[in-house]
Design a protein around this motif. Structure first.
Motif, PDB file in Angstrom:
ATOM      1  N   GLN A   1       1.540 -11.048  16.205  1.00 31.65           N
ATOM      2  CA  GLN A   1       1.660  -9.908  17.127  1.00 31.65           C
ATOM      3  C   GLN A   1       0.841  -8.723  16.604  1.00 31.65           C
ATOM      4  N   VAL A   2       0.946  -8.475  15.301  1.00 28.79           N
ATOM      5  CA  VAL A   2       0.203  -7.367  14.692  1.00 28.79           C
ATOM      6  C   VAL A   2      -1.298  -7.642  14.747  1.00 28.79           C
ATOM      7  N   GLU A   3      -1.699  -8.865  14.432  1.00 23.60           N
ATOM      8  CA  GLU A   3      -3.126  -9.229  14.515  1.00 23.60           C
ATOM      9  C   GLU A   3      -3.678  -8.989  15.908  1.00 23.60           C
ATOM     10  N   ARG A   4      -2.954  -9.435  16.911  1.00 29.51           N
ATOM     11  CA  ARG A   4      -3.406  -9.270  18.304  1.00 29.51           C
ATOM     12  C   ARG A   4      -3.574  -7.790  18.665  1.00 29.51           C
ATOM     13  N   HIS A   5      -2.695  -6.959  18.142  1.00 33.22           N
ATOM     14  CA  HIS A   5      -2.807  -5.521  18.398  1.00 33.22           C
ATOM     15  C   HIS A   5      -4.145  -4.969  17.927  1.00 33.22           C
ATOM     16  N   PHE A   6      -4.615  -5.438  16.780  1.00 30.78           N
ATOM     17  CA  PHE A   6      -5.878  -4.929  16.236  1.00 30.78           C
ATOM     18  C   PHE A   6      -7.103  -5.686  16.739  1.00 30.78           C
ATOM     19  N   GLU A   7      -6.911  -6.844  17.316  1.00 30.46           N
ATOM     20  CA  GLU A   7      -8.035  -7.611  17.866  1.00 30.46           C
ATOM     21  C   GLU A   7      -8.498  -7.070  19.211  1.00 30.46           C
ATOM     22  N   ARG A   8      -7.651  -6.334  19.899  1.00 27.27           N
ATOM     23  CA  ARG A   8      -8.010  -5.828  21.228  1.00 27.27           C
ATOM     24  C   ARG A   8      -9.050  -4.743  21.146  1.00 27.27           C
TER      25      ARG A   8
ATOM     26  N   ALA B   1      -8.080  -7.678   8.429  1.00 26.08           N
ATOM     27  CA  ALA B   1      -9.143  -8.632   8.782  1.00 26.08           C
ATOM     28  C   ALA B   1      -9.355  -8.672  10.294  1.00 26.08           C
ATOM     29  N   ALA B   2      -8.272  -8.646  11.057  1.00 24.67           N
ATOM     30  CA  ALA B   2      -8.371  -8.648  12.519  1.00 24.67           C
ATOM     31  C   ALA B   2      -9.059  -7.379  13.014  1.00 24.67           C
TER      32      ALA B   2
END
Length: 193
Positions: A186-193, A25-26
């Motif tokens: 942490q994983v979500e933030r990786h894909f949000e960038r 989703a991210a």
């Protein structure tokens, strides 16, 4: 970016299932296109049979029966591998995918055996998401093959300048819900960038 997401966990209700749902989703919110390859759901057979091995070097026949997966990975700009670590290694299902799909003429060029080159020219990012039952020190002591699979083996296919990231969570058997949530974020933030 087009992401080919290799998912190798048999239980959809697992912690990995939660990571997957939120991370995908991210990635989609960030504008990425995700091709989810759930190896269990797709019924991928990780076993290389004798006849398949015999035609391994025959570029005219080595892709037989694997064309769909090969076509999908060839479109990828970003390869994501998500898996649990069992016996200090990736599941056989994931290892079998690499054994059967990363073929001469598909993943690499063997025309000059002394100078093997990658054929995944579009691939420029690799991310591994892994869960360990043991702590980081034990994984290190065992040589941490899953980390090397992502940061060395797959990184080679992506080539120089590729962004490679390994996101492990350790001690899955003892961490609490807050620690699990922090890892998912942490994983979500990786894909949000």
């Amino acid at each position: 970016m087009r992401i080919f997401w290799l998912y190798a966990h048999p239980c959809p209700e697992s912690f990995h299932g939660s990571i997957r749902a939120r991370a995908v989703a991210a990635a989609e919110r960030a504008g990425h296109v995700v091709d989810m390859c759930d190896l269990v759901a797709e019924g991928f057979d990780p076993v290389m049979r004798a006849e398949e091995r015999r035609r391994y070097h025959d570029l005219s026949r080595n892709q037989q029966g694997l064309e769909g997966w090969i076509e999908r990975i060839n479109l990828a700009e970003w390869l994501v591998c998500q898996f649990p670590v069992w016996c200090f290694g990736p599941p056989a299902l994931l290892k079998g995918f690499f054994d059967r799909i990363f073929l001469p003429g598909v993943a690499f060029d063997l025309s000059k055996p002394a100078d093997v080159t990658s054929k995944f020219n579009r691939l420029n990012r690799v991310t591994g998401i892994a869960s360990y039952g043991q702590d980081r020190l034990k994984a290190f002591w065992m040589g941490d093959p899953p980390r090397k699979l992502i940061t060395r083996y797959l990184a080679w296919y992506a080539g120089r300048g590729a962004r490679v990231r390994y996101l492990p969570v350790y001690r899955m058997n003892t961490i609490d819900q807050d620690q699990r949530e922090r890892f998912i974020r942490q994983v979500e933030r990786h894909f949000e960038r």
